[in-house]
Design a protein around this motif. Structure first.
Motif, PDB file in Angstrom:
ATOM      1  N   ALA A  46     -11.059   5.811 -13.305  1.00  0.00           N
ATOM      2  CA  ALA A  46     -10.776   4.656 -12.456  1.00  0.00           C
ATOM      3  C   ALA A  46     -11.068   4.981 -10.993  1.00  0.00           C
ATOM      4  N   LEU A  47     -10.677   6.161 -10.548  1.00  0.00           N
ATOM      5  CA  LEU A  47     -10.947   6.575  -9.166  1.00  0.00           C
ATOM      6  C   LEU A  47     -12.446   6.681  -8.921  1.00  0.00           C
ATOM      7  N   ARG A  48     -13.164   7.257  -9.890  1.00  0.00           N
ATOM      8  CA  ARG A  48     -14.617   7.384  -9.721  1.00  0.00           C
ATOM      9  C   ARG A  48     -15.297   6.022  -9.687  1.00  0.00           C
ATOM     10  N   SER A  49     -14.752   5.064 -10.450  1.00  0.00           N
ATOM     11  CA  SER A  49     -15.356   3.729 -10.476  1.00  0.00           C
ATOM     12  C   SER A  49     -15.240   3.031  -9.127  1.00  0.00           C
ATOM     13  N   TYR A  50     -14.315   3.492  -8.296  1.00  0.00           N
ATOM     14  CA  TYR A  50     -14.153   2.946  -6.953  1.00  0.00           C
ATOM     15  C   TYR A  50     -14.786   3.850  -5.888  1.00  0.00           C
ATOM     16  N   GLY A  51     -15.589   4.807  -6.344  1.00  0.00           N
ATOM     17  CA  GLY A  51     -16.363   5.624  -5.414  1.00  0.00           C
ATOM     18  C   GLY A  51     -15.724   6.915  -4.959  1.00  0.00           C
ATOM     19  N   SER A  52     -14.595   7.297  -5.537  1.00  0.00           N
ATOM     20  CA  SER A  52     -13.937   8.541  -5.156  1.00  0.00           C
ATOM     21  C   SER A  52     -14.224   9.636  -6.180  1.00  0.00           C
ATOM     22  N   ALA A  53     -14.548  10.813  -5.697  1.00  0.00           N
ATOM     23  CA  ALA A  53     -14.706  11.948  -6.600  1.00  0.00           C
ATOM     24  C   ALA A  53     -13.341  12.302  -7.183  1.00  0.00           C
ATOM     25  N   ALA A  54     -13.295  12.535  -8.487  1.00  0.00           N
ATOM     26  CA  ALA A  54     -12.024  12.859  -9.132  1.00  0.00           C
ATOM     27  C   ALA A  54     -12.287  13.685 -10.384  1.00  0.00           C
ATOM     28  N   HIS A  55     -11.363  14.571 -10.691  1.00  0.00           N
ATOM     29  CA  HIS A  55     -11.484  15.401 -11.884  1.00  0.00           C
ATOM     30  C   HIS A  55     -10.088  15.640 -12.467  1.00  0.00           C
ATOM     31  N   VAL A  56     -10.048  16.032 -13.729  1.00  0.00           N
ATOM     32  CA  VAL A  56      -8.782  16.332 -14.402  1.00  0.00           C
ATOM     33  C   VAL A  56      -8.518  17.825 -14.315  1.00  0.00           C
ATOM     34  N   GLN A  57      -7.297  18.169 -13.969  1.00  0.00           N
ATOM     35  CA  GLN A  57      -6.890  19.570 -13.883  1.00  0.00           C
ATOM     36  C   GLN A  57      -5.707  19.798 -14.820  1.00  0.00           C
ATOM     37  N   ILE A  58      -5.893  20.681 -15.787  1.00  0.00           N
ATOM     38  CA  ILE A  58      -4.831  20.980 -16.743  1.00  0.00           C
ATOM     39  C   ILE A  58      -3.866  21.988 -16.115  1.00  0.00           C
ATOM     40  N   VAL A  59      -2.595  21.625 -16.071  1.00  0.00           N
ATOM     41  CA  VAL A  59      -1.569  22.480 -15.476  1.00  0.00           C
ATOM     42  C   VAL A  59      -0.366  22.528 -16.408  1.00  0.00           C
ATOM     43  N   LEU A 226       1.804   8.585 -10.720  1.00  0.00           N
ATOM     44  CA  LEU A 226       2.475   9.079  -9.520  1.00  0.00           C
ATOM     45  C   LEU A 226       1.422   9.736  -8.634  1.00  0.00           C
ATOM     46  N   TYR A 227       1.587   9.620  -7.318  1.00  0.00           N
ATOM     47  CA  TYR A 227       0.618  10.240  -6.415  1.00  0.00           C
ATOM     48  C   TYR A 227       1.317  10.683  -5.133  1.00  0.00           C
ATOM     49  N   ARG A 228       0.654  11.572  -4.431  1.00  0.00           N
ATOM     50  CA  ARG A 228       1.206  12.091  -3.183  1.00  0.00           C
ATOM     51  C   ARG A 228       1.081  11.032  -2.092  1.00  0.00           C
ATOM     52  N   ARG A 229       2.194  10.650  -1.542  1.00  0.00           N
ATOM     53  CA  ARG A 229       2.227   9.606  -0.517  1.00  0.00           C
ATOM     54  C   ARG A 229       1.408  10.028   0.706  1.00  0.00           C
ATOM     55  N   ASN A 230       0.663   9.086   1.240  1.00  0.00           N
ATOM     56  CA  ASN A 230      -0.147   9.268   2.452  1.00  0.00           C
ATOM     57  C   ASN A 230      -1.391  10.136   2.252  1.00  0.00           C
ATOM     58  N   GLU A 231      -1.683  10.530   1.015  1.00  0.00           N
ATOM     59  CA  GLU A 231      -2.899  11.306   0.771  1.00  0.00           C
ATOM     60  C   GLU A 231      -4.027  10.443   0.216  1.00  0.00           C
ATOM     61  N   LEU A 232      -3.690   9.357  -0.451  1.00  0.00           N
ATOM     62  CA  LEU A 232      -4.705   8.474  -1.024  1.00  0.00           C
ATOM     63  C   LEU A 232      -4.953   7.306  -0.087  1.00  0.00           C
ATOM     64  N   ASN A 233      -6.204   6.884   0.018  1.00  0.00           N
ATOM     65  CA  ASN A 233      -6.503   5.719   0.849  1.00  0.00           C
ATOM     66  C   ASN A 233      -6.278   4.432   0.056  1.00  0.00           C
ATOM     67  N   GLN A 235      -8.286   2.141  -1.101  1.00  0.00           N
ATOM     68  CA  GLN A 235      -9.166   1.942  -2.252  1.00  0.00           C
ATOM     69  C   GLN A 235      -8.738   2.800  -3.434  1.00  0.00           C
ATOM     70  N   GLN A 236      -8.306   4.005  -3.156  1.00  0.00           N
ATOM     71  CA  GLN A 236      -7.886   4.902  -4.242  1.00  0.00           C
ATOM     72  C   GLN A 236      -6.605   4.413  -4.906  1.00  0.00           C
ATOM     73  N   VAL A 237      -5.663   3.941  -4.109  1.00  0.00           N
ATOM     74  CA  VAL A 237      -4.437   3.373  -4.680  1.00  0.00           C
ATOM     75  C   VAL A 237      -4.779   2.116  -5.476  1.00  0.00           C
ATOM     76  N   ARG A 238      -5.705   1.321  -4.967  1.00  0.00           N
ATOM     77  CA  ARG A 238      -6.122   0.112  -5.680  1.00  0.00           C
ATOM     78  C   ARG A 238      -6.719   0.471  -7.036  1.00  0.00           C
ATOM     79  N   ALA A 239      -7.508   1.541  -7.077  1.00  0.00           N
ATOM     80  CA  ALA A 239      -8.111   1.963  -8.348  1.00  0.00           C
ATOM     81  C   ALA A 239      -7.036   2.301  -9.376  1.00  0.00           C
ATOM     82  N   LEU A 240      -5.995   3.022  -8.944  1.00  0.00           N
ATOM     83  CA  LEU A 240      -4.899   3.360  -9.856  1.00  0.00           C
ATOM     84  C   LEU A 240      -4.189   2.100 -10.339  1.00  0.00           C
ATOM     85  N   ASN A 241      -3.953   1.173  -9.420  1.00  0.00           N
ATOM     86  CA  ASN A 241      -3.220  -0.048  -9.762  1.00  0.00           C
ATOM     87  C   ASN A 241      -4.031  -0.987 -10.639  1.00  0.00           C
ATOM     88  N   GLU A 242      -5.341  -0.998 -10.460  1.00  0.00           N
ATOM     89  CA  GLU A 242      -6.198  -1.884 -11.265  1.00  0.00           C
ATOM     90  C   GLU A 242      -6.095  -1.540 -12.748  1.00  0.00           C
TER      91      GLU A 242
END
Length: 280
Positions: A46-59, A226-233, A235-242
């Motif tokens: 979803a983040l990539r579809s809005y133009g943000s680079a994103a990857h999955v990190q297993i922790v 869940l995301y870190r407050r004030n780190e996402l712009n 558009q990125q928050v919109r991608a998560l919400n969409e």
């Protein structure tokens, strides 16, 4: 010659200023659990579809990784997150659980929109004969027939299951190594009901999943990022919400089935998002 060179350099500067370099890739954290990995890939796609680079990190511990800044986004389920931060909370409905969860999140952590049409909460399954004898396919029927219940569950899921449903305190569950064995015991009459999940893919069609209608008796488990407050712009928050507006339980069941059959979670997530594009 010099003038042409100067014009060319100015043109390059204009192009560079109009095309800012992409930001660093956002890490979406998840455990190695198949379902959580799939959800992480959905949010990353979803983040990539809005133009943000994103990857999955297993922790090992996604919430700790989110708190430390190792990852920027973590998908989860509203009820489990509420119990993590406020054990013993008594709310049950989708909206109440989400609001209560938001109210107890650690400082610096925010929640996106939850999926109103997709969940994976515990559900009880019975035989058609039992549902007919009870005269209902609702969970309230089980509460009305609490005495003498024999309930089964897969051993690996036991810790996530409620011990009380409405006014019915359930007996200790009989544990089974897998769902297939539990369903066989259900058909044989060795147990009255078996715990499964609303997004489980392997429920035989002849069995009845008891519907948990309003008012809900089982804790809601809607998908939420869940995301870190004030780190996402924005558009990125919109991608998560969409994603919350397009994902439903049926789609989750289908994707989980594909992953269980051996398909790569990232390709499953990307294929689904291609067929259900965001922003429309």
């Amino acid at each position: 010659m010099f003038r042409r060179l100067l014009v060319g350099l100015l043109a390059l500067v204009v192009v560079a200023c109009g095309s800012p370099a992409p930001g660093p890739s956002l890490a979406v954290g998840a455990t190695s659990d198949q379902e959580m990995t799939l959800l992480a890939h959905l949010y990353a796609a979803a983040l990539r579809s809005y133009g943000s680079a994103a990857h999955v990190q297993i922790v090992e511990n996604p919430l700790a990784a989110l708190d430390s800044g190792e990852v920027s986004v973590v998908p989860g389920f509203t009820g489990r997150l509420l119990q993590e931060f406020a054990p013993g909370a008594t709310v049950r409905s989708d909206t109440q659980v989400y609001r209560a969860m938001v109210g107890v999140l650690p400082e610096g952590i925010a929640a996106g929109d939850y999926t109103t049409s997709a969940d994976d909460k515990p559900a009880l399954v019975v035989t058609d004969a039992t549902a007919a004898a009870w005269g209902s396919r609702d969970l309230t029927a089980l509460v009305s027939h609490c005495a003498g219940l024999r309930v089964g569950a897969v051993s690996s899921a036991r810790a996530l299951l409620p011990t009380v449903v409405g006014s019915c305190t359930l007996p200790p569950v009989r544990e089974f190594p897998d769902q297939k064995t539990m369903f066989e015991a259900l058909r044989a009459g060795d147990i009255t009901a078996g715990w499964t999940g609303t997004a489980d893919a392997g429920i035989p069609s002849e069995l009845v999943v008891l519907a948990d209608r309003k008012p809900a008796l089982v804790l809601a488990e809607n998908i939420v990022p869940l995301y870190r407050r004030n780190e996402l712009n924005t558009q990125q928050v919109r991608a998560l919400n969409e994603l919350a507006g397009v994902l439903d339980t049926g789609s989750l069941v289908d994707m989980r089935q594909h992953v269980a059959e051996g398909r790569d979670p990232r390709s499953v997530a990307e294929d689904w998002l291609s067929a259900h594009p965001l922003g429309r």
